[in-house]
Design an enzyme around this catalytic site. Sequence first.
Site: not given
Ligand code: AHR
Length: 653
Positions: A371-372, A47, A240
């Site tokens: 993602n989340e 990321e 994120c």
């Molecule tokens: O890895 C850091 C963050 O942790 C990521 O962006 C997210 O998916 C999680 O909350």
Amino acid sequence: MKKIVSLMLVLASLGFSAAAQSPITLDIALDKPAGEISPHMWGVFFEDINLGADGGIYAELVKNRSFEFDQPWMGWKKLENGAEGTYLLLNDSKRKGNKRYLRLNNTANLRLGLQNEGFRGMGVKAGASYEFSLQYQRAAKGMKVHVELIDQQNKVIGKAELPLEPVASWTEAAVKLPVNQTTDKAKLNIWFTGTGTLEVDMLSLFPVDTWKGRPKGLRKDMVQMLADMKPGFIRFPGGCIVEGRDLANRFQWKKTVGPITERELIINRWNTEFSHRLTPDYFQTFGLGFYEYFLLAEDIGASPVPILNCGMACQFNTGEVVPLDELDTYVQDALDLIEFANGTTATKWGKLRADMGHPEPFHLNMLGVGNENWGPQYIERLTVFKKTLNEKHPEIKIIASSGTDPEGDRFDFLDDKLRAMNIDIIDEHYYRPPSWFLSSANRYDNYPRNGVKIFAGEYASHTTRPNGPGKSTWEAALSEAAFMTGLERNGDVVEMASYAPLFGHVDGWQWSPDLIWVDNLQVYGTPSYQVQKLYATNKGTSIVPIKRDGEFVAGKDSLYASAVYDTAARQLIVKVVNYNSKPMKVNLAIDSKKKPAATAEKITLANANLNLSNSIEEPLNIRPKQNTITYKGKTIVETFEPYSLTLIKLTVK
Ligand code: AHR
């Protein structure tokens, strides 16, 4: 005799009292494999966080090279002031992606100049060469660009001159600068001489020596760290940033492909995410875009695992959702991405891939949707994606999120729904303390075996939470190693796993711990990196049951173990974690018709100090040591060091 007694006393005082311990036998059923290990079991999560891409692996040294940041002069300083209007920033709405450029009106034959500070400075090495380039138009005859790199004392450590031709439309020009001094805090001065008007954009500086020597490519040392892990997959672009703070700032892969000059910059979601770690100069140029991600995956032998926005912005931020009747664009993005990765060159997106330099497909076979994300809104949107993707691309496995936590109401709701939908792979995330990792080593031992697979998509053991700079200690890494025996033992249901986040820049991080740390010149792996690398490079092809009195080895007497067999190498690989402050003597009893070799390779990662970390100054405090052991018959008697992960690798015939 006296000497022997005192030696025994010393050893006992150090805790070396293995003789007193009652024998522990681990039974290894080599001939009774308990399932296959997925070829992409251990991978990496990438990321653009902590200056992972811009300011990190993307080797561009100039910050805000095209003046597109919210504050267009961020990172820049004018070295010479002329009259009003000498430096004029133009915003041309007709230009694709990159709207702003700089007009230099040099009516008084001045030596106009700009200085760029880089990403917390620029890392340059003595003896290496750097390429400066710019886009320009309307140069008057005789105009020149003079570039120089300076150190912290303003000493010039590399320079070059670039004559410009009078041109009517945007043209690229480039020149190489040899550098004679190493520093991680260089700055770039760009001087413009000649009377008249000149328009410039994309002022850029890259090392010539990038990964695979690709012009304007990736930082070689950082990619090498990934390649060394031999990861089975690479998940990208997050995290994120897939979701974005709002939908306008979500990650849109189509805006990251095609000519770099046309890729539209957006703010990085991590720019203002944490008030204690503000990073106002953090934007995404997308110089590292989806084409480059796929290429990186191919280079390091990893399966590409893109994660796409599902029509929801980050639920920790605005949580905006796109109305269901407007979800089509998002679903179409997924279909077009599959075409971009796998389509023939006769297709629109396959042709773009070929035009960018890769006519062969990228062999995409997994795709994350969201993602989340959580809640019924996620399930509603995922359902739409799933229907279309299953109809049009049954060959693509869908990865879906089970939210931010590995337990609780949200998790239970999503887990039930995703299983009811018969989703291919559930993405679980856990950032937890070491105690959680130790007590969860048996998490998957009784997971349903009904076809739905698990992707441990983001995890890391955090010794300090929340908000503190969680140190990447040996304690954290060893607890992950213990937990990973459980992932490996359940390789028939756990399809993939990746530690997160991957990179942290020592001068520009938002989130810690991270797997690999860098400054502008150096890179080192944390103890967790050493653990991940040992697992990934010793993943085997099938699960070999290893038990103590008929039970999995998942924490009794603080011992954890798993074993795999590698068909091609004909190797049994046993992993044992001793989470005790004392050595543990263990019999590894191999039950097999096969004949084990009389020697085995032993790799140990150990340290009695759980607080120890690696660092830029001491990158290898925690590193594996290797030796050969000999034994007779089919039982290996080994004493495992205090606080250790040990691999025993032996060939069987
Ligand atoms: O890895 C850091 C963050 O942790 C990521 O962006 C997210 O998916 C999680 O909350």
